[in-house]
Scaffold this active site. Structure first.
Site, PDB file in Angstrom:
ATOM      1  N   ALA A   1       8.740  -4.907  -0.302  1.00  0.00           N
ATOM      2  CA  ALA A   1       8.845  -3.450  -0.173  1.00  0.00           C
ATOM      3  C   ALA A   1       8.569  -2.977   1.252  1.00  0.00           C
ATOM      4  O   ALA A   1       8.782  -1.808   1.563  1.00  0.00           O
ATOM      5  CB  ALA A   1       7.863  -2.772  -1.137  1.00  0.00           C
TER       6      ALA A   1
ATOM      7  N   ASP B   1       1.485  -8.599   8.794  1.00  0.00           N
ATOM      8  CA  ASP B   1       2.764  -7.952   9.058  1.00  0.00           C
ATOM      9  C   ASP B   1       3.887  -8.907   8.674  1.00  0.00           C
ATOM     10  O   ASP B   1       3.765 -10.117   8.920  1.00  0.00           O
ATOM     11  CB  ASP B   1       2.853  -7.592  10.549  1.00  0.00           C
ATOM     12  CG  ASP B   1       3.920  -6.553  10.847  1.00  0.00           C
ATOM     13  OD1 ASP B   1       5.050  -6.698  10.334  1.00  0.00           O
ATOM     14  OD2 ASP B   1       3.630  -5.600  11.592  1.00  0.00           O
TER      15      ASP B   1
ATOM     16  N   ARG C   1      20.118  16.125  10.865  1.00  0.00           N
ATOM     17  CA  ARG C   1      19.331  15.363  11.823  1.00  0.00           C
ATOM     18  C   ARG C   1      20.069  14.083  12.226  1.00  0.00           C
ATOM     19  O   ARG C   1      21.008  13.670  11.558  1.00  0.00           O
ATOM     20  CB  ARG C   1      17.968  15.027  11.212  1.00  0.00           C
ATOM     21  CG  ARG C   1      17.104  16.255  10.937  1.00  0.00           C
ATOM     22  CD  ARG C   1      15.832  15.897  10.199  1.00  0.00           C
ATOM     23  NE  ARG C   1      16.109  15.326   8.882  1.00  0.00           N
ATOM     24  CZ  ARG C   1      15.176  14.893   8.049  1.00  0.00           C
ATOM     25  NH1 ARG C   1      13.905  14.946   8.396  1.00  0.00           N
ATOM     26  NH2 ARG C   1      15.505  14.405   6.868  1.00  0.00           N
TER      27      ARG C   1
ATOM     28  N   TYR D   1      18.617   2.718  10.307  1.00  0.00           N
ATOM     29  CA  TYR D   1      17.833   2.307   9.147  1.00  0.00           C
ATOM     30  C   TYR D   1      18.736   1.698   8.079  1.00  0.00           C
ATOM     31  O   TYR D   1      18.475   0.605   7.577  1.00  0.00           O
ATOM     32  CB  TYR D   1      17.058   3.497   8.577  1.00  0.00           C
ATOM     33  CG  TYR D   1      16.484   3.230   7.193  1.00  0.00           C
ATOM     34  CD1 TYR D   1      15.619   2.169   6.972  1.00  0.00           C
ATOM     35  CD2 TYR D   1      16.846   4.034   6.114  1.00  0.00           C
ATOM     36  CE1 TYR D   1      15.108   1.914   5.713  1.00  0.00           C
ATOM     37  CE2 TYR D   1      16.334   3.782   4.849  1.00  0.00           C
ATOM     38  CZ  TYR D   1      15.466   2.729   4.647  1.00  0.00           C
ATOM     39  OH  TYR D   1      14.970   2.475   3.396  1.00  0.00           O
TER      40      TYR D   1
ATOM     41  N   ASN E   1      16.707   8.440  -3.337  1.00  0.00           N
ATOM     42  CA  ASN E   1      15.427   9.063  -2.974  1.00  0.00           C
ATOM     43  C   ASN E   1      14.437   9.011  -4.134  1.00  0.00           C
ATOM     44  O   ASN E   1      14.796   9.338  -5.259  1.00  0.00           O
ATOM     45  CB  ASN E   1      15.647  10.520  -2.563  1.00  0.00           C
ATOM     46  CG  ASN E   1      16.316  10.647  -1.203  1.00  0.00           C
ATOM     47  OD1 ASN E   1      17.019   9.736  -0.760  1.00  0.00           O
ATOM     48  ND2 ASN E   1      16.104  11.761  -0.545  1.00  0.00           N
TER      49      ASN E   1
ATOM     50  N   LYS F   1      21.201   4.140   1.469  1.00  0.00           N
ATOM     51  CA  LYS F   1      21.590   4.283   2.878  1.00  0.00           C
ATOM     52  C   LYS F   1      22.169   2.991   3.454  1.00  0.00           C
ATOM     53  O   LYS F   1      22.743   2.992   4.552  1.00  0.00           O
ATOM     54  CB  LYS F   1      20.391   4.758   3.706  1.00  0.00           C
ATOM     55  CG  LYS F   1      19.966   6.181   3.368  1.00  0.00           C
ATOM     56  CD  LYS F   1      18.722   6.598   4.124  1.00  0.00           C
ATOM     57  CE  LYS F   1      18.354   8.046   3.819  1.00  0.00           C
ATOM     58  NZ  LYS F   1      18.005   8.278   2.392  1.00  0.00           N
TER      59      LYS F   1
ATOM     60  N   THR G   1       0.811  -1.216   0.000  1.00  0.00           N
ATOM     61  CA  THR G   1       0.000   0.000   0.000  1.00  0.00           C
ATOM     62  C   THR G   1       0.847   1.270   0.000  1.00  0.00           C
ATOM     63  O   THR G   1       0.315   2.375   0.067  1.00  0.00           O
ATOM     64  CB  THR G   1      -0.943   0.040   1.221  1.00  0.00           C
ATOM     65  OG1 THR G   1      -0.170  -0.129   2.418  1.00  0.00           O
ATOM     66  CG2 THR G   1      -1.992  -1.052   1.132  1.00  0.00           C
TER      67      THR G   1
ATOM     68  N   GLU H   1      21.920  11.249   9.702  1.00  0.00           N
ATOM     69  CA  GLU H   1      22.006  11.694   8.311  1.00  0.00           C
ATOM     70  C   GLU H   1      23.453  11.815   7.831  1.00  0.00           C
ATOM     71  O   GLU H   1      24.351  12.146   8.603  1.00  0.00           O
ATOM     72  CB  GLU H   1      21.333  13.071   8.137  1.00  0.00           C
ATOM     73  CG  GLU H   1      19.838  13.011   7.950  1.00  0.00           C
ATOM     74  CD  GLU H   1      19.270  14.328   7.462  1.00  0.00           C
ATOM     75  OE1 GLU H   1      18.339  14.299   6.657  1.00  0.00           O
ATOM     76  OE2 GLU H   1      19.749  15.395   7.890  1.00  0.00           O
TER      77      GLU H   1
END
Length: 260
Positions: A81, A61, A252, A135, A167, A127, A13, A255
């Site tokens: 995903a 889940d 942040r 993450y 991104n 990342k 979704t 990052e």
């Protein structure tokens, strides 16, 4: 290759899932597409948007192996995903990020092998390369699990590969919608973390076609990376409104100045 085949998308979704389903329903003669996600509201919204009889919805889940295993019965291809993707949220909720991104990946692998799925593609991120945040570290671990899974399938035909990109323009959490909203509401300034900050960019359409092409190309064990342009965030802000003031807010937690 998808003619009369069944595809399951975990986290279906999300931005990628919705665009993938829209594209593949138009261009491929599938047997069915299974959307596997935990958000019943988003599933309800998708059911209203897509009226195809080939679409199925499973609330579940990736942390729940038994539910995932049940959802994969009769599935030929899987796109993984589902993930917790917010860098700052992961820093403050590390165990939750680990459960979804690492343990969830392990569940996808086991369920795919158990149901003799043909091919599995997991979505990754820049990342995950030399990660400095949790993450990225969890996605690196996830990538390692999927690649190594090719060594434990035995006589099973299941094959696993990764696609990695930067991104996605306009996706949830992207800076582009933030800047456009600031311009629309005529707020005072664009918040920029650092004047040197750069990011790799790719459109949602490109990601979807990259995934479809990767299913055709993969033989198992690859990390497939699409060449993508990099842009300074300050240049993006100026392109949207060159007259807008810039407010430097600082980097942040977790990052990088530049991704790899």
């Amino acid at each position: 290759m998808f003619k009369n085949k069944s595809i399951l998308i975990t986290g279906g979704t999300g931005s990628f899932g919705k665009k993938f389903i829209e594209t593949i329903l138009k261009e491929q003669d599938l047997k069915r597409i299974v959307v596997y996600s935990r958000d019943e509201f988003k599933q309800d919204e998708m059911q209203k948007k897509f009226t195809s009889s080939k679409l199925r919805f499973f609330i579940g889940d990736v942390r729940d192996y038994e539910r995932l295993d049940f959802a994969m019965r009769g599935i030929d291809y899987v796109i993984h995903a589902a993930a917790l993707k917010q860098v700052v949220a992961a820093e403050y909720n590390p165990t939750e990020c680990l459960k979804t991104n690492v343990m969830g990946a392990e569940n996808v692998i086991k369920a795919s092998i158990n149901n003799n799925v043909r091919k599995v593609i997991a979505l990754s991120t820049d990342k995950a390369v030399n990660p400095v945040n949790l993450y990225g570290a969890t996605k690196l671990a996830s990538d390692k699990l999927f690649i190594a899974a090719n060594n434990i399938v035995g006589k099973n035909k299941t094959r696993f590969s990764i696609i990695r990109y930067g991104n996605v323009i306009g996706s949830r959490g992207s800076v582009l919608p933030l800047f456009l909203n600031i311009k629309k509401k005529k707020k005072k300034n664009f918040p920029i973390t650092d004047l040197r900050m750069t990011r790799f960019w790719i459109s949602l359409d490109e990601v979807v076609y990259f995934a479809i092409k990767s299913f055709r190309m993969m033989i198992g064990g690859e990390i497939l990376i699409k060449k993508s342009p990099s842009i300074k965030i300050i240049d993006l802000a100026k392109a949207i409104n060159p007259k807008e003031k810039i407010n430097i807010i600082g980097i942040r937690p977790g990052e990088k100045i530049h991704e790899s």
